[in-house]
Design a protein around this motif. Structure first.
Motif, PDB file in Angstrom:
ATOM      1  N   GLU A  64      18.475  -7.816  23.470  1.00  0.00           N
ATOM      2  CA  GLU A  64      19.142  -8.140  22.356  1.00  0.00           C
ATOM      3  C   GLU A  64      18.904  -7.179  21.086  1.00  0.00           C
ATOM      4  O   GLU A  64      19.872  -6.844  20.328  1.00  0.00           O
ATOM      5  CB  GLU A  64      19.234  -9.407  21.879  1.00  0.00           C
TER       6      GLU A  64
ATOM      7  N   ALA B 151      10.576 -19.208  17.784  1.00  0.00           N
ATOM      8  CA  ALA B 151      10.293 -20.204  18.758  1.00  0.00           C
ATOM      9  C   ALA B 151       9.639 -19.556  20.056  1.00  0.00           C
ATOM     10  O   ALA B 151       8.637 -20.090  20.486  1.00  0.00           O
ATOM     11  CB  ALA B 151      11.511 -20.710  19.312  1.00  0.00           C
ATOM     12  N   MET B 152       9.859 -18.134  20.420  1.00  0.00           N
ATOM     13  CA  MET B 152       9.046 -17.637  21.366  1.00  0.00           C
ATOM     14  C   MET B 152       7.565 -17.429  21.070  1.00  0.00           C
ATOM     15  O   MET B 152       6.856 -17.770  21.904  1.00  0.00           O
ATOM     16  CB  MET B 152       9.818 -16.397  21.883  1.00  0.00           C
TER      17      MET B 152
ATOM     18  N   ILE C 184      15.679 -11.484  24.388  1.00  0.00           N
ATOM     19  CA  ILE C 184      15.362 -11.326  22.888  1.00  0.00           C
ATOM     20  C   ILE C 184      14.953  -9.611  22.805  1.00  0.00           C
ATOM     21  O   ILE C 184      15.734  -9.035  21.877  1.00  0.00           O
ATOM     22  CB  ILE C 184      14.212 -11.853  22.323  1.00  0.00           C
TER      23      ILE C 184
ATOM     24  N   ARG D 198      19.822 -15.167  14.292  1.00  0.00           N
ATOM     25  CA  ARG D 198      19.521 -15.936  15.586  1.00  0.00           C
ATOM     26  C   ARG D 198      18.243 -15.243  16.151  1.00  0.00           C
ATOM     27  O   ARG D 198      17.759 -15.750  16.990  1.00  0.00           O
ATOM     28  CB  ARG D 198      20.916 -15.757  16.329  1.00  0.00           C
ATOM     29  N   LEU D 199      18.417 -13.840  16.192  1.00  0.00           N
ATOM     30  CA  LEU D 199      17.277 -13.342  16.713  1.00  0.00           C
ATOM     31  C   LEU D 199      15.981 -13.689  16.232  1.00  0.00           C
ATOM     32  O   LEU D 199      15.101 -14.076  16.826  1.00  0.00           O
ATOM     33  CB  LEU D 199      17.606 -11.664  16.688  1.00  0.00           C
ATOM     34  N   GLU D 200      15.755 -13.779  14.771  1.00  0.00           N
ATOM     35  CA  GLU D 200      14.385 -14.146  14.441  1.00  0.00           C
ATOM     36  C   GLU D 200      14.408 -15.404  14.447  1.00  0.00           C
ATOM     37  O   GLU D 200      13.026 -15.823  15.020  1.00  0.00           O
ATOM     38  CB  GLU D 200      14.822 -13.852  12.882  1.00  0.00           C
ATOM     39  N   ILE D 201      15.276 -16.290  14.718  1.00  0.00           N
ATOM     40  CA  ILE D 201      14.972 -17.814  14.957  1.00  0.00           C
ATOM     41  C   ILE D 201      14.330 -17.618  16.309  1.00  0.00           C
ATOM     42  O   ILE D 201      13.373 -18.551  16.565  1.00  0.00           O
ATOM     43  CB  ILE D 201      16.203 -18.665  14.782  1.00  0.00           C
ATOM     44  N   ASP D 202      15.204 -17.301  17.381  1.00  0.00           N
ATOM     45  CA  ASP D 202      14.498 -17.229  18.740  1.00  0.00           C
ATOM     46  C   ASP D 202      13.054 -16.627  19.123  1.00  0.00           C
ATOM     47  O   ASP D 202      12.519 -17.308  19.763  1.00  0.00           O
ATOM     48  CB  ASP D 202      15.588 -16.409  19.682  1.00  0.00           C
ATOM     49  N   LEU D 203      13.026 -15.701  18.007  1.00  0.00           N
ATOM     50  CA  LEU D 203      11.695 -14.980  18.273  1.00  0.00           C
ATOM     51  C   LEU D 203      10.509 -15.767  17.728  1.00  0.00           C
ATOM     52  O   LEU D 203       9.403 -15.836  18.126  1.00  0.00           O
ATOM     53  CB  LEU D 203      11.530 -13.578  17.655  1.00  0.00           C
TER      54      LEU D 203
ATOM     55  N   LYS E 212      13.005 -15.761  28.045  1.00  0.00           N
ATOM     56  CA  LYS E 212      13.525 -15.593  26.790  1.00  0.00           C
ATOM     57  C   LYS E 212      13.037 -14.295  26.185  1.00  0.00           C
ATOM     58  O   LYS E 212      13.646 -13.656  25.422  1.00  0.00           O
ATOM     59  CB  LYS E 212      12.868 -16.781  26.072  1.00  0.00           C
TER      60      LYS E 212
END
Length: 397
Positions: free
Chosen positions: A329, A294-295, A326, A287-292, A322
């Motif tokens: 986290e 997108a960021m 991240i 989830r962290l990698e996906i959010d990163l 965001k």
């Protein structure tokens, strides 16, 4: 947006990697990976290396001594430097004041201060927040009263990052109490060696003292140090904050932190098991990698707008919110990954070096980074305020 690098961009990335391999001192790399323990001399040394190469002010136009890199080049440079463990470029002169002076400063101010930022003659800090006027910055009370060819400044600033190193401060001051609070604020450049300026350190939860209180008692500031027009400082402050909030997102630091976290998670523990094989941990990491990812896309959009001399709006606030979530986290998950080795078992562990007394090297900085980065969601405009800005802008409330 095409997220694939062109051949020219790949060549530039290879050039950056080669430059870092040849010019980044290993002792700075060791400190840079921990993001702690860097001295003023360390920062100045790295700034000088980048300036000699012409890459220190990647976001500045060439007529002011910058590299005039486009958004993708700046993204590549930041990403490769953080992955290599290079010290961060201290942002106050390069990323914050520099763009403000280039857009709103006088020719005399540009000619005097921009070269001194580049060659290291001036170390700038930021004088925005005050007790009771942080996220609600329009409530600031630090006052500047015109007295002939000078302003007389009285008041206090707080959370002044690296102010203990600075010889100059760009400062928001109140020059009028008429009308809306935002309409009575001006933007002053103040020499920290002027009589009446006092710097007092604030000890943080991680034991460090990188932020400060700055007191002004009848400080005389020449009128020519006013940037732009009197009582128009709120406009300049908003322009600067968009650059600060983009920088706070820290995409490069997040990428470097995620890479480090993955390396730790792939290590075997005492039971010959790898943390990366734990489904719950692996899901959080994914989830962290996906959010990163997108960021990173949002970051490129915001920096592209800045490159076109546009001040980003809600996108900058979105990126700040965001990005800080991240990074926090990543710090929390890293602390979890190193387990009990992240615990500072004695007071000396968080006093100064912020290093764990026992355990592997990769655990030494986990607690210090976790504690220090709790402030990310507060400074530069708290995340709660940023969400309000996003709502008002996007929903046209």
């Amino acid at each position: 947006m095409n997220l694939e690098y062109s051949d020219a961009q790949k060549a530039f990335r290879d050039e950056v990697r080669a430059f870092l391999a040849d010019n980044l001192p290993e002792r700075l790399t060791d400190k840079g990976r921990g993001m702690r323990g860097l001295t003023k001399a360390d920062h100045e040394e790295w700034h000088a290396i980048l300036h000699k190469k012409g890459w220190l002010a990647a976001n500045w136009p060439k007529e002011h001594g910058g590299a005039a890199f486009d958004a993708i080049q700046r993204h590549i440079l930041e990403d490769e430097m953080t992955r290599a463990g290079a010290p961060r470029i201290v942002p106050f002169g390069i990323a914050m004041l520099g763009p403000v002076l280039q857009k709103f400063g006088s020719k005399e101010q540009q000619d005097r201060y921009l070269p001194r930022i580049l060659n290291g003659d001036d170390w700038w800090c930021q004088g925005y927040s005050e007790p009771g006027a942080g996220s609600d910055l329009a409530s600031l009370r630090c006052e500047a009263v015109r007295d002939g060819d000078h302003y007389i400044v009285n008041g206090q600033k707080t959370w002044t990052t690296l102010g203990q190193h600075a010889n100059m401060i760009f400062c928001l001051v109140r020059t009028s109490k008429e009308g809306k609070p935002q309409a009575g604020i001006s933007f002053l450049l103040i020499d920290m060696d002027t009589p009446g300026v006092e710097v007092r350190p604030i000890v943080l939860i991680d034991g460090g003292a990188e932020v400060n209180e700055v007191w002004f008692s009848d400080v005389r500031v020449p009128v020519e140090n006013l940037v732009g027009e009197e009582n128009k400082g709120w406009t300049y402050a908003k322009y600067l904050l968009t650059h600060e909030r983009t920088n706070i997102a820290g995409v490069g630091f997040a990428n470097a932190g995620l890479d480090s976290l993955k390396r730790i998670a792939r290590l075997e523990d005492d039971g010959d098991r790898k943390l990366i094989e734990n489904p719950h941990f692996a899901a959080r990491l994914a989830r962290l990698e996906i959010d990163l990812m997108a960021m990173e896309t949002t970051n490129l959009r915001v920096v592209s707008a800045a490159a076109a001399r546009q001040a980003p709006g809600a996108e900058s606030s979105m990126l700040k919110v965001k990005g800080t979530i991240i990074r926090q986290e990543i710090n929390a998950l890293t602390k979890t990954a190193v387990g009990p080795y992240a615990m500072p078992f004695q007071s000396e562990a968080v006093d100064g070096a912020n290093e764990a007394p026992v355990g592997p090297d990769h655990a030494a900085k986990a607690t210090g980074a976790y504690l220090n980065n709790r402030k990310l969601s507060i400074y530069g405009g708290s995340n709660e305020v940023q969400r309000t800005i996003i709502a008002k802008t996007m929903l046209e409330l």
